[in-house]
Design a protein around this motif. Structure first.
Motif, PDB file in Angstrom:
ATOM      1  N   TRP A   1      16.577  -2.534 -10.540  1.00  0.00           N
ATOM      2  CA  TRP A   1      15.606  -2.305  -9.472  1.00  0.00           C
ATOM      3  C   TRP A   1      14.569  -1.249  -9.841  1.00  0.00           C
ATOM      4  CZ3 TRP A   1      13.560  -4.648  -5.574  1.00  0.00           C
ATOM      5  CH2 TRP A   1      14.263  -5.656  -4.912  1.00  0.00           C
ATOM      6  N   LYS A   2      15.006  -0.139 -10.407  1.00  0.00           N
ATOM      7  CA  LYS A   2      14.060   0.933 -10.744  1.00  0.00           C
ATOM      8  C   LYS A   2      13.013   0.424 -11.737  1.00  0.00           C
ATOM      9  CE  LYS A   2      13.797   5.746 -12.113  1.00  0.00           C
ATOM     10  NZ  LYS A   2      14.517   6.962 -12.427  1.00  0.00           N
ATOM     11  N   LEU A   3      13.452  -0.298 -12.755  1.00  0.00           N
ATOM     12  CA  LEU A   3      12.544  -0.877 -13.740  1.00  0.00           C
ATOM     13  C   LEU A   3      11.564  -1.829 -13.074  1.00  0.00           C
ATOM     14  CD1 LEU A   3      11.628  -1.478 -16.666  1.00  0.00           C
ATOM     15  CD2 LEU A   3      13.495  -3.147 -16.781  1.00  0.00           C
ATOM     16  N   LEU A   4      12.082  -2.716 -12.224  1.00  0.00           N
ATOM     17  CA  LEU A   4      11.225  -3.690 -11.560  1.00  0.00           C
ATOM     18  C   LEU A   4      10.177  -3.000 -10.701  1.00  0.00           C
ATOM     19  CD1 LEU A   4      11.813  -7.058 -10.074  1.00  0.00           C
ATOM     20  CD2 LEU A   4      11.018  -5.301  -8.514  1.00  0.00           C
ATOM     21  N   LEU A   5      10.594  -2.014  -9.903  1.00  0.00           N
ATOM     22  CA  LEU A   5       9.648  -1.336  -9.022  1.00  0.00           C
ATOM     23  C   LEU A   5       8.583  -0.596  -9.822  1.00  0.00           C
ATOM     24  CD1 LEU A   5      12.040  -0.108  -6.201  1.00  0.00           C
ATOM     25  CD2 LEU A   5      10.402  -2.009  -6.126  1.00  0.00           C
ATOM     26  N   ASN A   6       8.952  -0.022 -10.948  1.00  0.00           N
ATOM     27  CA  ASN A   6       7.960   0.621 -11.816  1.00  0.00           C
ATOM     28  C   ASN A   6       6.976  -0.411 -12.363  1.00  0.00           C
ATOM     29  OD1 ASN A   6       8.730   3.308 -11.532  1.00  0.00           O
ATOM     30  ND2 ASN A   6      10.215   3.175 -13.198  1.00  0.00           N
ATOM     31  N   ASN A   7       7.486  -1.589 -12.726  1.00  0.00           N
ATOM     32  CA  ASN A   7       6.607  -2.669 -13.208  1.00  0.00           C
ATOM     33  C   ASN A   7       5.604  -3.071 -12.127  1.00  0.00           C
ATOM     34  OD1 ASN A   7       8.816  -4.716 -15.337  1.00  0.00           O
ATOM     35  ND2 ASN A   7       7.992  -2.681 -15.637  1.00  0.00           N
ATOM     36  N   VAL A   8       6.082  -3.222 -10.898  1.00  0.00           N
ATOM     37  CA  VAL A   8       5.206  -3.618  -9.788  1.00  0.00           C
ATOM     38  C   VAL A   8       4.155  -2.536  -9.537  1.00  0.00           C
ATOM     39  CG1 VAL A   8       5.100  -4.111  -7.312  1.00  0.00           C
ATOM     40  CG2 VAL A   8       6.917  -5.129  -8.704  1.00  0.00           C
ATOM     41  N   LYS A   9       4.592  -1.275  -9.483  1.00  0.00           N
ATOM     42  CA  LYS A   9       3.645  -0.175  -9.242  1.00  0.00           C
ATOM     43  C   LYS A   9       2.589  -0.109 -10.340  1.00  0.00           C
ATOM     44  CE  LYS A   9       7.083   2.608  -6.855  1.00  0.00           C
ATOM     45  NZ  LYS A   9       8.021   3.726  -6.989  1.00  0.00           N
ATOM     46  N   ASN A  10       3.015  -0.231 -11.591  1.00  0.00           N
ATOM     47  CA  ASN A  10       2.067  -0.181 -12.706  1.00  0.00           C
ATOM     48  C   ASN A  10       1.087  -1.351 -12.667  1.00  0.00           C
ATOM     49  OD1 ASN A  10       3.095   2.218 -13.732  1.00  0.00           O
ATOM     50  ND2 ASN A  10       4.536   1.176 -15.085  1.00  0.00           N
ATOM     51  N   LEU A  11       1.584  -2.517 -12.296  1.00  0.00           N
ATOM     52  CA  LEU A  11       0.700  -3.679 -12.184  1.00  0.00           C
ATOM     53  C   LEU A  11      -0.358  -3.434 -11.116  1.00  0.00           C
ATOM     54  CD1 LEU A  11      -0.055  -6.606 -12.933  1.00  0.00           C
ATOM     55  CD2 LEU A  11       1.558  -7.338 -11.158  1.00  0.00           C
ATOM     56  N   LEU A  12       0.068  -2.960  -9.956  1.00  0.00           N
ATOM     57  CA  LEU A  12      -0.888  -2.700  -8.876  1.00  0.00           C
ATOM     58  C   LEU A  12      -1.904  -1.638  -9.295  1.00  0.00           C
ATOM     59  CD1 LEU A  12       1.395  -2.786  -5.705  1.00  0.00           C
ATOM     60  CD2 LEU A  12      -0.149  -4.565  -6.547  1.00  0.00           C
ATOM     61  N   LEU A  13      -1.440  -0.602  -9.997  1.00  0.00           N
ATOM     62  CA  LEU A  13      -2.360   0.438 -10.481  1.00  0.00           C
ATOM     63  C   LEU A  13      -3.392  -0.134 -11.443  1.00  0.00           C
ATOM     64  CD1 LEU A  13      -0.019   3.519 -11.065  1.00  0.00           C
ATOM     65  CD2 LEU A  13      -1.908   3.341  -9.419  1.00  0.00           C
ATOM     66  N   SER A  14      -2.988  -1.112 -12.229  1.00  0.00           N
ATOM     67  CA  SER A  14      -3.914  -1.703 -13.198  1.00  0.00           C
ATOM     68  C   SER A  14      -5.045  -2.467 -12.506  1.00  0.00           C
ATOM     69  CB  SER A  14      -3.180  -2.618 -14.173  1.00  0.00           C
ATOM     70  OG  SER A  14      -2.863  -3.857 -13.579  1.00  0.00           O
ATOM     71  N   TYR A  15      -4.821  -2.852 -11.261  1.00  0.00           N
ATOM     72  CA  TYR A  15      -5.857  -3.528 -10.486  1.00  0.00           C
ATOM     73  C   TYR A  15      -6.705  -2.526  -9.714  1.00  0.00           C
ATOM     74  CZ  TYR A  15      -4.340  -8.242 -11.519  1.00  0.00           C
ATOM     75  OH  TYR A  15      -4.060  -9.423 -12.166  1.00  0.00           O
ATOM     76  N   ASP A  16      -6.284  -1.258  -9.734  1.00  0.00           N
ATOM     77  CA  ASP A  16      -7.014  -0.149  -9.142  1.00  0.00           C
ATOM     78  C   ASP A  16      -7.522  -0.503  -7.749  1.00  0.00           C
ATOM     79  OD1 ASP A  16      -7.810   2.477  -9.319  1.00  0.00           O
ATOM     80  OD2 ASP A  16      -9.737   2.010 -10.244  1.00  0.00           O
ATOM     81  N   ASN A  17      -8.803  -0.564  -7.581  1.00  0.00           N
ATOM     82  CA  ASN A  17      -9.379  -0.853  -6.264  1.00  0.00           C
ATOM     83  C   ASN A  17      -9.562  -2.343  -6.030  1.00  0.00           C
ATOM     84  OD1 ASN A  17      -9.561   1.868  -5.546  1.00  0.00           O
ATOM     85  ND2 ASN A  17     -11.516   2.076  -6.615  1.00  0.00           N
ATOM     86  N   GLU A  18      -8.989  -3.141  -6.913  1.00  0.00           N
ATOM     87  CA  GLU A  18      -9.112  -4.586  -6.784  1.00  0.00           C
ATOM     88  C   GLU A  18      -7.814  -5.208  -6.272  1.00  0.00           C
ATOM     89  OE1 GLU A  18     -10.487  -6.329 -10.569  1.00  0.00           O
ATOM     90  OE2 GLU A  18     -10.480  -4.264 -11.271  1.00  0.00           O
ATOM     91  N   SER A  19      -7.022  -4.449  -5.498  1.00  0.00           N
ATOM     92  CA  SER A  19      -5.702  -4.937  -5.078  1.00  0.00           C
ATOM     93  C   SER A  19      -5.788  -6.239  -4.291  1.00  0.00           C
ATOM     94  CB  SER A  19      -4.956  -3.873  -4.281  1.00  0.00           C
ATOM     95  OG  SER A  19      -5.692  -3.518  -3.130  1.00  0.00           O
ATOM     96  N   SER A  20      -6.977  -6.526  -3.740  1.00  0.00           N
ATOM     97  CA  SER A  20      -7.119  -7.795  -3.027  1.00  0.00           C
ATOM     98  C   SER A  20      -7.198  -8.970  -4.004  1.00  0.00           C
ATOM     99  CB  SER A  20      -8.371  -7.768  -2.147  1.00  0.00           C
ATOM    100  OG  SER A  20      -9.524  -7.584  -2.951  1.00  0.00           O
ATOM    101  N   ASN A  21      -7.246  -8.663  -5.308  1.00  0.00           N
ATOM    102  CA  ASN A  21      -7.329  -9.710  -6.318  1.00  0.00           C
ATOM    103  C   ASN A  21      -5.974 -10.107  -6.884  1.00  0.00           C
ATOM    104  OD1 ASN A  21     -10.117  -9.893  -6.137  1.00  0.00           O
ATOM    105  ND2 ASN A  21     -10.440  -8.338  -7.701  1.00  0.00           N
ATOM    106  N   ILE A  22      -4.897  -9.587  -6.298  1.00  0.00           N
ATOM    107  CA  ILE A  22      -3.561  -9.926  -6.808  1.00  0.00           C
ATOM    108  C   ILE A  22      -2.598 -10.163  -5.646  1.00  0.00           C
ATOM    109  CG2 ILE A  22      -2.905  -7.496  -7.096  1.00  0.00           C
ATOM    110  CD1 ILE A  22      -1.330  -8.739  -9.663  1.00  0.00           C
ATOM    111  N   SER A  23      -1.765 -11.164  -5.834  1.00  0.00           N
ATOM    112  CA  SER A  23      -0.704 -11.479  -4.884  1.00  0.00           C
ATOM    113  C   SER A  23       0.622 -11.296  -5.615  1.00  0.00           C
ATOM    114  CB  SER A  23      -0.859 -12.923  -4.398  1.00  0.00           C
ATOM    115  OG  SER A  23       0.249 -13.307  -3.623  1.00  0.00           O
ATOM    116  N   VAL A  24       1.486 -10.433  -5.077  1.00  0.00           N
ATOM    117  CA  VAL A  24       2.752 -10.117  -5.740  1.00  0.00           C
ATOM    118  C   VAL A  24       3.913 -10.425  -4.800  1.00  0.00           C
ATOM    119  CG1 VAL A  24       4.156  -8.301  -6.792  1.00  0.00           C
ATOM    120  CG2 VAL A  24       1.670  -8.276  -7.092  1.00  0.00           C
ATOM    121  N   GLU A  25       4.904 -11.127  -5.347  1.00  0.00           N
ATOM    122  CA  GLU A  25       6.153 -11.354  -4.624  1.00  0.00           C
ATOM    123  C   GLU A  25       7.295 -10.884  -5.507  1.00  0.00           C
ATOM    124  OE1 GLU A  25       8.922 -14.997  -2.938  1.00  0.00           O
ATOM    125  OE2 GLU A  25       6.754 -15.114  -2.624  1.00  0.00           O
TER     126      GLU A  25
END
Length: 115
Positions: free
Chosen positions: A14-38
């Protein structure tokens, strides 16, 4: 828009997965509306959706949920782990069969990630 489904079936990841999700969202910076994550949890990982340990922080999940991340639990796994829908966090959606959810999302064009 990019679509991603994260698959977790091992509680200790879980910790690894949540870090992956957070890092992915950060990579989209202010473009979070451009990604859908489940995030789909099945097998023993569904225990991450209940308050049982320090391994999974409910607050972190809630923050990600508020940022648009969808959290899903396999109903078959909940039954196998003897968990009811009332025991899991209220923002988690329950899908009938986890592997079917993975198939459906991949057919819809979601990228599949399994840490």
């Amino acid at each position: 828009m990019d679509h991603v489904i994260f698959h977790i079936d091992e509680f200790q990841k879980w910790k690894l997965l949540l870090n992956n999700v957070k890092n992915l969202l950060l990579s989209y910076d202010n473009e979070s509306s451009n990604i859908s994550v489940e995030v789909l949890a099945n097998s023993e990982a569904v225990k991450g959706y209940i308050d049982i340990s320090d391994s999974v922080d409910k607050n972190s999940l809630e923050v990600l949920s508020q940022k648009g991340v969808t959290f899903a639990a396999c109903n078959n796994a909940l039954l196998a782990m003897d968990l009811s829908k009332e025991e899991i966090f209220s923002f988690v959606k329950i899908v009938p069969v986890g592997v079917r959810e993975l198939i459906n999302k991949q057919q819809e064009g979601y990228a599949y990630i399994k840490p």
